[in-house]
Design a protein around this motif. Structure first.
Motif, PDB file in Angstrom:
ATOM      1  N   SER A 194       0.843  -1.197   0.000  1.00 12.54           N
ATOM      2  CA  SER A 194       0.000   0.000   0.000  1.00 12.54           C
ATOM      3  C   SER A 194       0.875   1.242   0.000  1.00 12.54           C
ATOM      4  O   SER A 194       1.892   1.300   0.694  1.00 12.54           O
ATOM      5  CB  SER A 194      -0.922   0.015   1.227  1.00 12.54           C
ATOM      6  OG  SER A 194      -1.617   1.246   1.320  1.00 12.54           O
ATOM      7  N   SER A 195       0.461   2.238  -0.777  1.00 16.97           N
ATOM      8  CA  SER A 195       1.193   3.508  -0.809  1.00 16.97           C
ATOM      9  C   SER A 195       0.787   4.413   0.347  1.00 16.97           C
ATOM     10  O   SER A 195       1.345   5.493   0.520  1.00 16.97           O
ATOM     11  CB  SER A 195       0.935   4.227  -2.138  1.00 16.97           C
ATOM     12  OG  SER A 195      -0.451   4.460  -2.324  1.00 16.97           O
ATOM     13  N   TYR A 196      -0.200   3.977   1.141  1.00  9.38           N
ATOM     14  CA  TYR A 196      -0.698   4.785   2.255  1.00  9.38           C
ATOM     15  C   TYR A 196      -0.248   4.251   3.608  1.00  9.38           C
ATOM     16  O   TYR A 196      -0.715   4.708   4.638  1.00  9.38           O
ATOM     17  CB  TYR A 196      -2.229   4.845   2.218  1.00  9.38           C
ATOM     18  CG  TYR A 196      -2.777   5.413   0.931  1.00  9.38           C
ATOM     19  CD1 TYR A 196      -2.780   6.784   0.698  1.00  9.38           C
ATOM     20  CD2 TYR A 196      -3.281   4.574  -0.061  1.00  9.38           C
ATOM     21  CE1 TYR A 196      -3.274   7.306  -0.491  1.00  9.38           C
ATOM     22  CE2 TYR A 196      -3.781   5.087  -1.254  1.00  9.38           C
ATOM     23  CZ  TYR A 196      -3.775   6.451  -1.455  1.00  9.38           C
ATOM     24  OH  TYR A 196      -4.261   6.965  -2.626  1.00  9.38           O
ATOM     25  N   ILE A 197       0.650   3.275   3.599  1.00 12.64           N
ATOM     26  CA  ILE A 197       1.054   2.660   4.862  1.00 12.64           C
ATOM     27  C   ILE A 197       1.836   3.643   5.732  1.00 12.64           C
ATOM     28  O   ILE A 197       1.783   3.587   6.954  1.00 12.64           O
ATOM     29  CB  ILE A 197       1.865   1.372   4.591  1.00 12.64           C
ATOM     30  CG1 ILE A 197       1.951   0.524   5.858  1.00 12.64           C
ATOM     31  CG2 ILE A 197       3.246   1.677   4.037  1.00 12.64           C
ATOM     32  CD1 ILE A 197       2.484  -0.877   5.612  1.00 12.64           C
ATOM     33  N   CYS A 198       2.563   4.562   5.094  1.00 14.95           N
ATOM     34  CA  CYS A 198       3.295   5.613   5.809  1.00 14.95           C
ATOM     35  C   CYS A 198       2.894   6.965   5.228  1.00 14.95           C
ATOM     36  O   CYS A 198       2.628   7.079   4.030  1.00 14.95           O
ATOM     37  CB  CYS A 198       4.807   5.436   5.674  1.00 14.95           C
ATOM     38  SG  CYS A 198       5.476   3.956   6.478  1.00 14.95           S
ATOM     39  N   PRO A 208      13.862  -6.748   6.948  1.00 12.97           N
ATOM     40  CA  PRO A 208      13.537  -8.175   7.062  1.00 12.97           C
ATOM     41  C   PRO A 208      12.503  -8.437   8.160  1.00 12.97           C
ATOM     42  O   PRO A 208      12.750  -8.190   9.335  1.00 12.97           O
ATOM     43  CB  PRO A 208      14.885  -8.820   7.399  1.00 12.97           C
ATOM     44  CG  PRO A 208      15.899  -7.885   6.820  1.00 12.97           C
ATOM     45  CD  PRO A 208      15.318  -6.517   7.005  1.00 12.97           C
ATOM     46  N   GLY A 209      11.338  -8.872   7.755  1.00  6.28           N
ATOM     47  CA  GLY A 209      10.292  -9.217   8.698  1.00  6.28           C
ATOM     48  C   GLY A 209       9.476  -8.057   9.219  1.00  6.28           C
ATOM     49  O   GLY A 209       8.561  -8.257  10.013  1.00  6.28           O
ATOM     50  N   LYS A 210       9.781  -6.842   8.780  1.00  4.44           N
ATOM     51  CA  LYS A 210       9.045  -5.684   9.289  1.00  4.44           C
ATOM     52  C   LYS A 210       9.261  -4.489   8.365  1.00  4.44           C
ATOM     53  O   LYS A 210       9.931  -4.594   7.335  1.00  4.44           O
ATOM     54  CB  LYS A 210       9.501  -5.339  10.703  1.00  4.44           C
ATOM     55  CG  LYS A 210      10.980  -4.995  10.812  1.00  4.44           C
ATOM     56  CD  LYS A 210      11.375  -4.671  12.246  1.00  4.44           C
ATOM     57  CE  LYS A 210      12.859  -4.303  12.330  1.00  4.44           C
ATOM     58  NZ  LYS A 210      13.255  -3.934  13.716  1.00  4.44           N
ATOM     59  N   PHE A 211       8.689  -3.365   8.756  1.00  8.74           N
ATOM     60  CA  PHE A 211       8.893  -2.124   8.015  1.00  8.74           C
ATOM     61  C   PHE A 211       8.918  -0.980   9.019  1.00  8.74           C
ATOM     62  O   PHE A 211       8.494  -1.117  10.168  1.00  8.74           O
ATOM     63  CB  PHE A 211       7.775  -1.906   6.989  1.00  8.74           C
ATOM     64  CG  PHE A 211       6.452  -1.530   7.605  1.00  8.74           C
ATOM     65  CD1 PHE A 211       6.078  -0.201   7.746  1.00  8.74           C
ATOM     66  CD2 PHE A 211       5.584  -2.508   8.068  1.00  8.74           C
ATOM     67  CE1 PHE A 211       4.869   0.149   8.328  1.00  8.74           C
ATOM     68  CE2 PHE A 211       4.369  -2.167   8.653  1.00  8.74           C
ATOM     69  CZ  PHE A 211       4.009  -0.842   8.782  1.00  8.74           C
ATOM     70  N   SER A 212       9.414   0.150   8.579  1.00 10.80           N
ATOM     71  CA  SER A 212       9.400   1.343   9.422  1.00 10.80           C
ATOM     72  C   SER A 212       9.082   2.553   8.563  1.00 10.80           C
ATOM     73  O   SER A 212       9.311   2.551   7.349  1.00 10.80           O
ATOM     74  CB  SER A 212      10.748   1.533  10.136  1.00 10.80           C
ATOM     75  OG  SER A 212      11.792   1.712   9.190  1.00 10.80           O
ATOM     76  N   CYS A 213       8.526   3.579   9.189  1.00  8.23           N
ATOM     77  CA  CYS A 213       8.195   4.820   8.497  1.00  8.23           C
ATOM     78  C   CYS A 213       9.199   5.899   8.893  1.00  8.23           C
ATOM     79  O   CYS A 213       9.601   5.983  10.057  1.00  8.23           O
ATOM     80  CB  CYS A 213       6.780   5.274   8.853  1.00  8.23           C
ATOM     81  SG  CYS A 213       5.474   4.136   8.320  1.00  8.23           S
ATOM     82  N   VAL A 214       9.595   6.698   7.936  1.00  2.69           N
ATOM     83  CA  VAL A 214      10.508   7.807   8.203  1.00  2.69           C
ATOM     84  C   VAL A 214       9.855   9.101   7.734  1.00  2.69           C
ATOM     85  O   VAL A 214       8.961   9.098   6.889  1.00  2.69           O
ATOM     86  CB  VAL A 214      11.871   7.608   7.507  1.00  2.69           C
ATOM     87  CG1 VAL A 214      12.585   6.396   8.056  1.00  2.69           C
ATOM     88  CG2 VAL A 214      11.696   7.487   5.998  1.00  2.69           C
ATOM     89  N   CYS A 215      10.313  10.207   8.297  1.00  6.96           N
ATOM     90  CA  CYS A 215       9.781  11.525   7.963  1.00  6.96           C
ATOM     91  C   CYS A 215      10.904  12.414   7.439  1.00  6.96           C
ATOM     92  O   CYS A 215      12.075  12.190   7.742  1.00  6.96           O
ATOM     93  CB  CYS A 215       9.142  12.170   9.198  1.00  6.96           C
ATOM     94  SG  CYS A 215       7.673  11.294   9.802  1.00  6.96           S
ATOM     95  N   VAL A 223       5.294  10.040  14.538  1.00  7.01           N
ATOM     96  CA  VAL A 223       4.359   9.947  15.656  1.00  7.01           C
ATOM     97  C   VAL A 223       3.397   8.800  15.377  1.00  7.01           C
ATOM     98  O   VAL A 223       2.840   8.702  14.277  1.00  7.01           O
ATOM     99  CB  VAL A 223       3.573  11.266  15.847  1.00  7.01           C
ATOM    100  CG1 VAL A 223       2.535  11.117  16.954  1.00  7.01           C
ATOM    101  CG2 VAL A 223       4.520  12.407  16.173  1.00  7.01           C
ATOM    102  N   GLY A 224       3.234   7.933  16.364  1.00 10.64           N
ATOM    103  CA  GLY A 224       2.320   6.813  16.185  1.00 10.64           C
ATOM    104  C   GLY A 224       2.814   5.778  15.206  1.00 10.64           C
ATOM    105  O   GLY A 224       2.027   4.962  14.715  1.00 10.64           O
ATOM    106  N   GLY A 225       4.100   5.816  14.889  1.00  9.52           N
ATOM    107  CA  GLY A 225       4.689   4.811  14.016  1.00  9.52           C
ATOM    108  C   GLY A 225       4.543   5.082  12.538  1.00  9.52           C
ATOM    109  O   GLY A 225       5.320   4.560  11.732  1.00  9.52           O
ATOM    110  N   ARG A 226       3.564   5.925  12.141  1.00 13.57           N
ATOM    111  CA  ARG A 226       3.301   6.071  10.706  1.00 13.57           C
ATOM    112  C   ARG A 226       3.133   7.513  10.234  1.00 13.57           C
ATOM    113  O   ARG A 226       3.338   7.796   9.058  1.00 13.57           O
ATOM    114  CB  ARG A 226       2.043   5.278  10.324  1.00 13.57           C
ATOM    115  CG  ARG A 226       2.154   3.794  10.647  1.00 13.57           C
ATOM    116  CD  ARG A 226       1.060   2.987   9.993  1.00 13.57           C
ATOM    117  NE  ARG A 226       1.180   1.569  10.308  1.00 13.57           N
ATOM    118  CZ  ARG A 226       0.522   0.600   9.686  1.00 13.57           C
ATOM    119  NH1 ARG A 226      -0.314   0.902   8.711  1.00 13.57           N
ATOM    120  NH2 ARG A 226       0.688  -0.662  10.033  1.00 13.57           N
ATOM    121  N   THR A 227       2.730   8.419  11.103  1.00 10.99           N
ATOM    122  CA  THR A 227       2.471   9.791  10.681  1.00 10.99           C
ATOM    123  C   THR A 227       3.634  10.708  11.049  1.00 10.99           C
ATOM    124  O   THR A 227       4.465  10.380  11.900  1.00 10.99           O
ATOM    125  CB  THR A 227       1.173  10.329  11.317  1.00 10.99           C
ATOM    126  OG1 THR A 227       1.298  10.276  12.749  1.00 10.99           O
ATOM    127  CG2 THR A 227      -0.019   9.494  10.889  1.00 10.99           C
TER     128      THR A 227
END
Length: 239
Positions: A48-52, A60-67, A74-78
């Motif tokens: 999804s292009s809206y995940i972050c 590997p096994g996960k993802f993270s959001c950066v700003c 904030v809140g892992g994604r915004t």
């Protein structure tokens, strides 16, 4: 039944024994490959292009959001603006720090230009004793505001209002300068106030200066004017 999972675990991650056979499963963040034994990383960023809100980084096994710079996750994604004026900035003592979406700017504490003199914070007055002032607005007030990039239009963004109300006077408002491309419209909302409306979306980062003038005429046809210089800082993103 032979428990293949205990004897010689054939699975890359999780093994479950069933009658006469076994099945493999993967940990969260992975998916079973075509051989039904090995596990492959799930690229959540592709799902999804809206995940972050800004940018997704697959791991590997996960993802993270950066700003972007000037924002924090904030809140892992915004993304939330960092107020550098409350943390750290490079403004001098004779400057004020103004935070905007994605950064900050330094402005002089005394913005007055000749022949105006500072009478209060951000307010400059042209002395009546100076003959040059007869052709100039009596006062100039400096204001600053920040908006996000590509803000929905039309949108009310700033209200200008008379600070002193005199009897038997008529006030009219106009955009004196800074609206050459027609991005704004000034709607008078009462006898003493008007609303600046954004009618064309602005993309940042950029700084936009708009001069708003209030003309006052009394029953004896005495005319005076005052001006508000509004600095609009448009952030680089829509958040």
């Amino acid at each position: 039944d032979i428990n293949e999972c205990d004897a010689n675990n054939p699975c890359a991650q999780q093994c479950y024994n069933i009658l006469g056979s076994f099945i493999c499963q993967c940990n969260p963040g992975f998916e079973l490959s075509s051989d039904r034994i090995n596990c492959e990383d799930t690229d959540e960023c592709r799902t999804s292009s809206y995940i972050c809100q800004y940018q997704c980084v697959n791991e590997p096994g996960k993802f993270s959001c950066v700003c972007p710079e000037g924002y924090q996750v904030v809140g892992g994604r915004t993304c939330q603006d960092i107020n550098e004026c409350e943390t750290t900035n490079e403004c001098r003592e004779d400057e004020i720090c103004w935070n905007y979406h994605g950064g900050f700017r330094c402005y002089p504490r005394n913005p007055c230009q000749e022949p105006y003199v500072l009478t209060s914070e951000n307010r400059c007055v042209c002395p009546v004793s100076n003959t040059i002032c007869r052709e100039l607005p009596y006062s100039v007030v400096y204001k600053y505001m920040s908006i996000r990039s590509d803000r929905t239009v039309p949108s009310d963004i700033f209200q200008i209002q008379a600070t002193t109300i005199y009897p038997n006077t008529i006030n009219t408002f106009r955009i004196k300068s800074g609206n050459e491309n027609g991005e704004f419209y000034l709607r008078q909302t009462s006898a003493v106030s008007a609303m600046l409306v954004l009618v064309k979306s602005l993309s940042g980062p950029r700084e936009h200066i708009v001069d708003l003038e209030m003309l006052t005429v009394n029953s004896l046809n005495y005319r005076t004017s005052s001006m508000l210089r509004l600095t609009i800082i448009v952030g680089p993103y829509a958040f």
